[in-house]
Write a protein that holds these residues in place. Structure first.
Motif, PDB file in Angstrom:
ATOM      1  N   GLY A  35      -0.504   0.579  14.693  1.00 13.18           N
ATOM      2  CA  GLY A  35      -0.369  -0.902  13.831  1.00 13.18           C
ATOM      3  C   GLY A  35      -1.089  -0.766  12.288  1.00 13.18           C
ATOM      4  O   GLY A  35      -1.023  -2.061  12.031  1.00 13.18           O
ATOM      5  N   HIS A  36      -0.765   1.060  11.683  1.00 17.19           N
ATOM      6  CA  HIS A  36      -1.046   0.830  10.658  1.00 17.19           C
ATOM      7  C   HIS A  36       0.149  -0.407   9.528  1.00 17.19           C
ATOM      8  O   HIS A  36       1.324   0.115  10.386  1.00 17.19           O
ATOM      9  CB  HIS A  36      -1.100   1.939   9.952  1.00 17.19           C
ATOM     10  N   ARG A  37       0.281  -0.656   8.481  1.00 13.78           N
ATOM     11  CA  ARG A  37       1.465  -1.153   8.072  1.00 13.78           C
ATOM     12  C   ARG A  37       1.694  -0.930   7.099  1.00 13.78           C
ATOM     13  O   ARG A  37       0.699   0.172   6.108  1.00 13.78           O
ATOM     14  CB  ARG A  37       0.928  -2.709   7.726  1.00 13.78           C
ATOM     15  N   ILE A  38       3.968  -0.760   6.208  1.00 13.69           N
ATOM     16  CA  ILE A  38       3.765  -0.225   5.004  1.00 13.69           C
ATOM     17  C   ILE A  38       4.168  -1.251   4.399  1.00 13.69           C
ATOM     18  O   ILE A  38       4.952  -2.564   5.233  1.00 13.69           O
ATOM     19  CB  ILE A  38       4.361   1.055   4.626  1.00 13.69           C
ATOM     20  N   GLU A  39       3.944  -1.592   3.298  1.00 11.65           N
ATOM     21  CA  GLU A  39       4.534  -2.604   2.265  1.00 11.65           C
ATOM     22  C   GLU A  39       5.655  -2.186   2.251  1.00 11.65           C
ATOM     23  O   GLU A  39       5.521  -1.064   0.736  1.00 11.65           O
ATOM     24  CB  GLU A  39       3.591  -3.448   1.311  1.00 11.65           C
ATOM     25  N   LEU A  40       6.986  -2.660   2.207  1.00  9.03           N
ATOM     26  CA  LEU A  40       8.009  -1.744   2.114  1.00  9.03           C
ATOM     27  C   LEU A  40       8.120  -1.318   0.127  1.00  9.03           C
ATOM     28  O   LEU A  40       9.349  -0.925  -0.272  1.00  9.03           O
ATOM     29  CB  LEU A  40       9.448  -2.232   2.395  1.00  9.03           C
TER      30      LEU A  40
END
Length: 156
Positions: A35-40
């Protein structure tokens, strides 16, 4: 499959009018299985996606804050400068069309050369002037099980 090939198969070649126009990038994230996100491209990515009535498109995405090359010459960058330039931008052009809730693309050429000539399909939603789609295998992070989520806002 290219849009032209699909058109010959189905008898339909027009991109939906709802997709035609200019779009500005809102977000482009990798979402991981936990569920974690990385803002590319950082918290405020910049980008432009232009789609014409025939389904031809051009798309560019960049990190808002980028560091220039110290030599001020593209051919004289350091390994770190080239790496940052590659990771902080993404551009491609080709064909796009949609059927139902599926967005189809055929990339002719891309800044990520592994995508040259690739076709794909992604689920998408259009809510007013917001278009959101997922990318099953993004250009980075896919090996760790990520999928991409991209959101665009229609420009006036």
């Amino acid at each position: 499959m290219r849009r032209a090939d699909k058109a010959a198969e189905t008898g339909s070649s027009a991109v939906p009018a709802s997709l035609v126009g200019a779009w500005t990038l809102v977000r482009v994230d990798n979402v991981y299985p936990d569920g974690h996100r990385i803002e590319l491209y950082g918290p405020h990515p910049q980008g432009l996606w232009i789609i014409d009535a025939h389904g031809r498109y051009s798309m560019q995405m960049v990190r808002a804050q980028r560091t220039g090359f110290a030599a001020n010459d593209k051919s004289k960058g350091t390994a770190d400068e080239y790496r940052a330039a590659a990771l902080d931008s993404n551009a491609h052009y080709g064909e796009v069309w949609a059927d139902g809730t599926t967005l189809h693309t055929h990339i002719e050429h891309a800044s990520f050369p592994n995508w040259d000539g690739k076709s794909g399909a992604s689920p998408y939603t259009l809510d007013g002037d917001r278009l959101t789609y997922t990318v099953a295998k993004p250009s980075s992070g896919a090996g760790k099980g990520a999928h991409g989520e991209v959101e665009w806002q229609r420009l006036p």
